[in-house]
Each structure stands twice: as C-alpha cells, then as structure tokens.
Scaffold this active site. Structure first.
Site, PDB file in Angstrom:
ATOM      1  CE  LYS A   4      -3.948  -1.905   2.368  1.00 61.04           C
ATOM      2  NZ  LYS A   4      -4.597  -1.860   3.670  1.00 61.04           N
TER       3      LYS A   4
ATOM      4  CG  HIS B 239      -1.170   6.932   4.022  1.00 55.14           C
ATOM      5  ND1 HIS B 239      -1.278   7.620   5.197  1.00 55.14           N
ATOM      6  CD2 HIS B 239      -1.592   5.674   4.271  1.00 55.14           C
ATOM      7  CE1 HIS B 239      -1.775   6.810   6.113  1.00 55.14           C
ATOM      8  NE2 HIS B 239      -1.961   5.624   5.580  1.00 55.14           N
TER       9      HIS B 239
ATOM     10  CG  HIS C  37       2.013   5.242   7.089  1.00 53.74           C
ATOM     11  ND1 HIS C  37       1.346   4.775   5.996  1.00 53.74           N
ATOM     12  CD2 HIS C  37       1.579   4.506   8.141  1.00 53.74           C
ATOM     13  CE1 HIS C  37       0.545   3.781   6.368  1.00 53.74           C
ATOM     14  NE2 HIS C  37       0.671   3.607   7.667  1.00 53.74           N
TER      15      HIS C  37
HETATM   16  N1  ARG Z   1       0.689  -0.512  10.105  1.00 52.97           N
HETATM   17  C1  ARG Z   1      -0.193   0.153  11.021  1.00 52.97           C
HETATM   18  C2  ARG Z   1      -1.058   1.151  10.262  1.00 52.97           C
HETATM   19  O1  ARG Z   1      -0.710   1.559   9.181  1.00 52.97           O
HETATM   20  C3  ARG Z   1       0.545   0.870  12.119  1.00 52.97           C
HETATM   21  C4  ARG Z   1       1.314  -0.021  13.051  1.00 52.97           C
HETATM   22  C5  ARG Z   1       1.693   0.683  14.302  1.00 52.97           C
HETATM   23  N2  ARG Z   1       2.431  -0.088  15.248  1.00 52.97           N
HETATM   24  C6  ARG Z   1       1.943  -1.074  16.004  1.00 52.97           C
HETATM   25  N3  ARG Z   1       2.738  -1.708  16.831  1.00 52.97           N
HETATM   26  N4  ARG Z   1       0.664  -1.429  15.969  1.00 52.97           N
HETATM   27  O2  ARG Z   1      -2.083   1.543  10.767  1.00 52.97           O
END
Ligand code: ARG
Length: 563
Positions: A124, A127, A130
């Site tokens: 993905k 974005h 992030h």
């Molecule tokens: N990949 C997840 C997202 O885009 C964020 C992960 C954050 N870290 C965690 N330990 N849950 O929403």
C-alpha cells in the site's frame, strides 16, 4: 546556571518548605518589567499568619540577592530580575564551548526506550499519515537520545494479515507485470482496489482470499514467494522515502516477524485463565475496564493485529528490556492500544504501564478525505517532490544566483514538510497549504532556516572574532530576551520529553528565530565603531545559529548555510 533553581534556593534559605514545592510555585511573569521570575506568597500566609504582601516585603529584606540585578515586591509577589550581563555572558560562552552538545545531558543514562514509528503497510502507499508517525517518531528518537536514552527504533511494518490473501488472488487474476516492475505500489494498489470492486459482485472471492492467507500462514511455498516479492518491491519504495527524509531504524521486525511467536502468547493467555469463547472467536474480556474485548483469534482460527501487538510487546521487553515503549500511531487506534496494554497487565506484566501510545491527528488537503480502498491517496514521494519544486521556484524569485540551488531546495522543501507535521500539538489535525508552509516569514521551516542562513552570512562577512569582547555592552531588551531564550533550550527539550511532544521543541526554535530577527532588525552588527560591542554581538549571532542548528537537528531537519 539554572536560575529557577537559584531563585528557589534563595527562598528556601528563608522559609522552611520543600525545594521542589517552591520550584513549582515559581512563575514566569507575563511582562519583562515584572522581572524574570516571580514567587507568589499566598501559600505562605497560613504558616506565617501574615498577609502575603507583608511576607513578600519581609523576604525581600532578608534575602541574599547575589546573582540578581534586583529583587522587588509587587503586592503579594516577589519579583526577581536576573543579572543580565552575567546571564548573557555565561549563556553565550557555554553554547560556544559545548557546540553540538549544547542542550544535551546524560540525565537518562542507562535507560532504554523502544520507539515504534512509521510502520507503513506493504503493498500500500506510504501515505501522509505515515509521515506524521515517521516525523514524530524520528524526532522523539533524537530528543530522547540527546538526554542519554538508549533508543531502539522499530519499524513495525504492516506485512501480515488477511489483505495478503486478497492481494494474492488479485495478482493471479489481474496483474500487469510490466507495470508492477515500473511502479510497484501503484500497480499493487490498482489490483487491490479492483479486488474490492469485484468481490462486491462475487463474494466467493473473499473465501478464496481467506484460503490464500491460510496457506501463507502455514508456510506454503508459492504464496510465500509472492508475499516476499510484494514485500521486497514495497520496501524498495519505502527506503527511497526514508533516504530522502534521512530517517533510520534499528529494526524492521514487522507483523510477520511474530507469526511463529504468537502461539506461545495465546497459550500464556489461556493458562492464566483469560481466554473466553465468543461466537467461536477467542477473546479477553475487558468489561471491568469499560472497553470492548480484545480479540485474540478470529472464529476461523486466524490471529489478528492485536495478537501480533501482544507478541511484539513481549518480544521487545525480552529483547531490549525497555524502560519505555512508545507507539507513535494515529489517535484512531487509541482503543486498540488500550486493549493491548490492559491485556498485558491482566497477564501479570506490570511493565505494560511503561507502554505509551503517542497519538496524532489527521492530515487533510483542502477538505478531501482520502480512502485507500477507493484508491484515493496522495503519494508521499509526490508530496515531497512538489514541496522541493515549489521551494526551488521561490528561490529562483528571491535569490537566483544562489549556488547549489537544487540541494538547498531539497533541504528546505523537505524540511518545510517535516516542520509542518511537528509544528503544532500532535493531536491536532493538519491542513496542508503550500503558501503557508513555504512562506519565508510565517512560523515555518523556511523562516527558521532563513534566519539561520542570515546569521551565518553575517558571520562569514565578519570573519573570525579575535579582539576583546565586552558583554556588558549587550544591554538592550532584544539582546537579553534572545539570550534568555537560548538559555532555555534544555528546559524546552525536557518539557517535550515529559509530554512526548516534539512540537515543544518546534515552538521553541520558532521563538528563537523570532527573537533573533527582532534583535537583528533593531541593532546594527557590522557597522559598529565599538569593537568590543561588535564582537559581543557577533558571538550572540554565533550562539543563536548554534542553537537553531541543534534544535532543527532534533526535529530531523537540516540547516543550509546560504539561502
Ligand atoms: N501498520 C499500522 C497502520 O498503518 C501501524 C502499526 C503501528 N504499530 C503497532 N505496533 N501497531 O495503521
């Protein structure tokens, strides 16, 4: 010297109160004519059985005033005026001696902080949300390290979950190999969106996708190969962005890393009698905490995001023995982290109290809401490129002959984007507005960088200062206010650690730039016949540049020498 401490000590010599309590009472007066620190005497009225203004008078008479220009009373307040010459001299000398270390300390030496930030999802787009996590996490990493923490930066990549089953189905049906090689994320996004469109017409696709993911979880060769390819292609793209931003990680252990570590966690939860059956799913009930259950396994036996976070927290504790584990993730996930932390606590892991969710707001573009499912996203690479291009346009208007224009535009353009993310309280939403964020005279990255470059240009013109310096000649309001701010750098850093809020450092550096410009506009620096005064002012400029550079560095922003 810590002047607030000094004020507290002088009061302590006369009243029998706890020094930390006195420090808490000390205020910064709203106006310079009320001094640099004020101590309100209301709290003492009971013990002394006297009116607060009389207490203030008495304290003033008895007090040792060394190190202060004067101590005055105003009603119930005791106002302290710092010895300006001393402050300016000691501050500038300290900065120029400590240089890049100015503002740092080893206050948290021996402590470890794990920081979980960025964490984009494979296949993905990386974005704009992030980037919020990336810039806050990167800044906290630098800020904590500056005060002695050993930091471990973890990129908890979203590289596991049922969406990979969908992607495998989509790949087998619709992929355009050529496009995949050329623009991998765009192509993966295209087929992912197509999957959702098609699945609405043909629900059996969902079934197929679930089966694919099951095979992946069980380690089937073909599915694993596809998944690895998606991951490699995505990481190549993400790394381009990290390089541009100058962001690093100590670990890329993403969600898939915990695939073989979850059974043990589920077992432990079960052994502790916390696992409940709920319509076939396995959950931990959290009604005592007024939150919905934490799902551990879905009814088809698949683990979920939360299971992986439980495994990750336990792995991190075991591997790094952290004192703090900080999750820089959007505020919409607040409930998820509450569930995970509470479950850990119920499992008997008291260190769950040291796990902190650091949330942040949304990123908006002219009131558009973007949904990945519909394929509406702004690619970060495009955003950064646009910022650099716009900056180059501005430079061409303002200073066409600048050397290394492209390089400067890159640092300023990217710095402007990061600055925008870190400027306000992180819970606040951001609305991107190019005109505003690239302006050279708002509260922006370019404004601060421009102030630095301006200072550097003065220093270049002046050459090395060799003659005598008389700091007592730096006696204007502007000079004192600037020096006082420079002195407060470490306090700003500590406040930002306390609230896990990089914006405190950002606001601080904006204030420094403003105070510097006030000073610069009000006073001559180069054309002074008084050499001792000129040299003093040049040293103040040098110290200011030093602090701006250190502060921007903590935010992950480079300075430019000319702009
Ligand atoms: N990949 C997840 C997202 O885009 C964020 C992960 C954050 N870290 C965690 N330990 N849950 O929403």
């Amino acid at each position: 010297m810590d002047y607030k401490k000094l004020v507290a000590e002088r009061i302590k010599e006369n009243v029998d109160l706890d020094i930390s309590f006195i420090e808490k009472l000390i205020e910064i007066p709203p106006k310079p004519e009320m001094g640099d620190f004020a101590f309100p005497c209301f709290q003492l009225a009971k013990t002394f059985r006297k009116a607060p203004n009389l207490i203030a008078e008495e304290l003033k008479e008895k007090m040792n005033k060394e190190g202060f220009e004067k101590v005055e009373t105003k009603g119930p307040y005791l106002n302290f005026f710092l010895d300006k010459e001393d402050l300016i001299k000691t501050t500038i000398e300290q900065i120029l001696e400590e240089k890049e270390a100015y503002g740092s300390s080893d206050m948290f030496k021996g402590k470890t902080a794990v920081l979980d930030y960025s964490a984009p999802n494979i296949a993905k787009p990386f974005h704009v949300g992030h980037l919020f996590s990336t810039s806050i996490g990167n800044a906290l990493y630098k800020i904590l390290s500056f005060q002695g923490y050993k930091c471990v930066g973890v990129n908890h990549l979203g590289d596991w979950g049922t969406q990979f089953g969908k992607l495998i189905s989509a790949y087998r049906r619709w992929v355009d190999e050529e496009a995949l090689e050329k623009e991998p994320i765009k192509e993966l996004l295209r087929i992912y969106v197509k999957f959702h469109e098609e699945a609405e017409k043909d629900p059996s696709l969902e079934e197929e996708a679930r089966a694919n993911f099951k095979k992946l979880e069980d380690g089937s060769k073909e599915e694993t190969e596809l998944w690895t390819r998606f991951k490699d292609l995505s990481l190549k793209e993400f790394n381009k962005v990290y390089d541009e931003l100058g962001v690093n990680f100590d670990s890329f252990a993403g969600e898939s890393f915990y695939n073989d570590k979850m059974d043990a966690v589920v077992d432990e939860i079960d052994k502790k009698g916390l696992l409940t059956d709920s319509n076939g799913a396995k959950v931990v009930m959290l009604e005592d905490y007024n939150i919905p259950p934490c799902i551990i396994k879905k009814s088809d036996g698949a683990t979920i995001y939360a299971t992986r976070d439980l495994a990750a927290a336990m792995y991190r504790k075991k591997t790094y023995d952290f004192d703090k584990c900080i999750y820089v993730v959007g505020t919409p996930q607040a409930l998820h982290f509450k569930q995970v932390f509470t479950t850990l606590k119920l499992m008997g892991h008291d260190w769950a109290d040291n796990c902190k969710h650091v949330g942040f707001g949304l990123v908006k573009f002219a009131n558009k809401k973007l949904s990945t499912r519909k394929g509406e996203v702004i690619f970060l690479e495009d955003l950064l490129n646009q910022s650099v291009e716009e900056t180059l346009k501005i430079i061409n208007e303002k200073n066409e002959k600048l050397e290394n224009k492209e390089e400067v535009a890159k640092k300023v353009g990217i710095g402007a984007v990061i600055f925008t993310y870190l400027k306000n309280n992180r819970e606040r939403d951001i609305v991107f507005d190019w005109n505003e964020m690239l302006s050279f005279d708002g509260e922006t990255g370019p404004y601060v960088q421009y102030s630095y470059a301006r200072g550097k240009s003065i220093l270049r013109k002046a050459g090395e200062v060799t003659g005598a310096i008389d700091y007592s000649k730096l006696n204007s309001k502007e000079e004192f206010e600037l020096a006082k701010l420079l002195k407060g750098f470490k306090e700003a850093i500590l406040a930002s650690i306390d609230k896990l809020e990089p914006s405190i450092v950002t606001r601080y550096v904006i204030e420094v730039a403003k105070a510097f410009n006030k000073f610069y506009n009000a006073h001559n620096i180069m054309n002074l016949s008084d050499e001792e005064m000129k040299n003093g002012r040049l040293k103040l400029v040098e110290a200011t540049c030093n602090v701006i550079k250190n502060a921007l560095g903590l935010l992950g922003i480079d300075v430019v020498e000319k702009m």
